[in-house]
Motif scaffolding. Structure first.
Motif, PDB file in Angstrom:
ATOM      1  N   TYR A  73      43.254 -37.206 -22.066  1.00 49.84           N
ATOM      2  CA  TYR A  73      42.346 -38.700 -22.323  1.00 49.84           C
ATOM      3  C   TYR A  73      41.907 -39.125 -21.144  1.00 49.84           C
ATOM      4  CZ  TYR A  73      41.574 -43.283 -24.160  1.00 49.84           C
ATOM      5  OH  TYR A  73      40.572 -44.659 -24.337  1.00 49.84           O
ATOM      6  N   LYS A  92      42.044 -44.655 -31.151  1.00 48.96           N
ATOM      7  CA  LYS A  92      41.386 -44.268 -32.014  1.00 48.96           C
ATOM      8  C   LYS A  92      40.248 -44.297 -32.665  1.00 48.96           C
ATOM      9  CE  LYS A  92      43.543 -41.838 -29.070  1.00 48.96           C
ATOM     10  NZ  LYS A  92      44.722 -39.922 -29.596  1.00 48.96           N
ATOM     11  N   PRO A 151      34.801 -35.896 -25.417  1.00 41.83           N
ATOM     12  CA  PRO A 151      36.605 -35.606 -25.748  1.00 41.83           C
ATOM     13  C   PRO A 151      35.731 -34.125 -26.144  1.00 41.83           C
ATOM     14  CG  PRO A 151      35.772 -38.129 -26.271  1.00 41.83           C
ATOM     15  CD  PRO A 151      33.884 -37.307 -26.197  1.00 41.83           C
TER      16      PRO A 151
END
Length: 145
Positions: free
Chosen positions: A48, A69, A130
């Motif tokens: 992360y 999340k 991500p």
């Protein structure tokens, strides 16, 4: 026999549910689900943080942090304060981290979601992508309490 497709949400939830410090809350009204939030604990060096640019200050990463999340609220329950109550319940249900972080697509809701998180005390600290398929997200953080 019916066939079932695993949704992207289901895939993410399955993956996130196995991560350290996973915590989730569900909100109900009159025995019907109206929203949810989940997250997990991230440590110094977690992917992360590795994907966050610029690199966050050590003060944010030297201790475990709660990473929210996902937060979701049914349409009829939006703009009622339900999302904030779910968020705050998640913070109470989680381990005792100093900070909470999340990622937001600044375009979501024409910028209203980003503004909402700012109104909850979050500040921008960087950006992340991500996965190759995901948009560039803004990484935000705030003290838990």
């Amino acid at each position: 026999m019916p066939s079932y497709a695993v949704t992207p949400f289901g895939e993410r939830f399955d993956r996130h549910g196995t991560e350290p410090g996973f915590v989730a809350v569900l909100a109900y009204a009159d025995e019907h689900p109206v929203g949810y939030a989940y997250g997990n604990r991230i440590e110094h060096g977690d992917r992360y943080w590795q994907r966050t640019s610029p690199a966050p200050a050590d003060a944010y990463t030297e201790h475990p942090v709660l990473a929210v999340k996902e937060i979701g609220v049914r349409p009829n329950w939006r703009k009622t304060g339900t999302a904030r109550r779910i968020h705050d319940a998640l913070l109470l249900a989680g381990p005792d981290e100093r900070y909470v972080t999340l990622m937001v697509n600044e375009a979501a809701g024409d910028g209203k979601v980003h503004a909402l998180y700012r109104s909850w005390g979050y500040e921008d600290i960087g950006h992340s992508q991500p996965s190759p398929a995901s948009p560039r997200l803004t990484v935000m953080i705030r003290p838990v309490r």
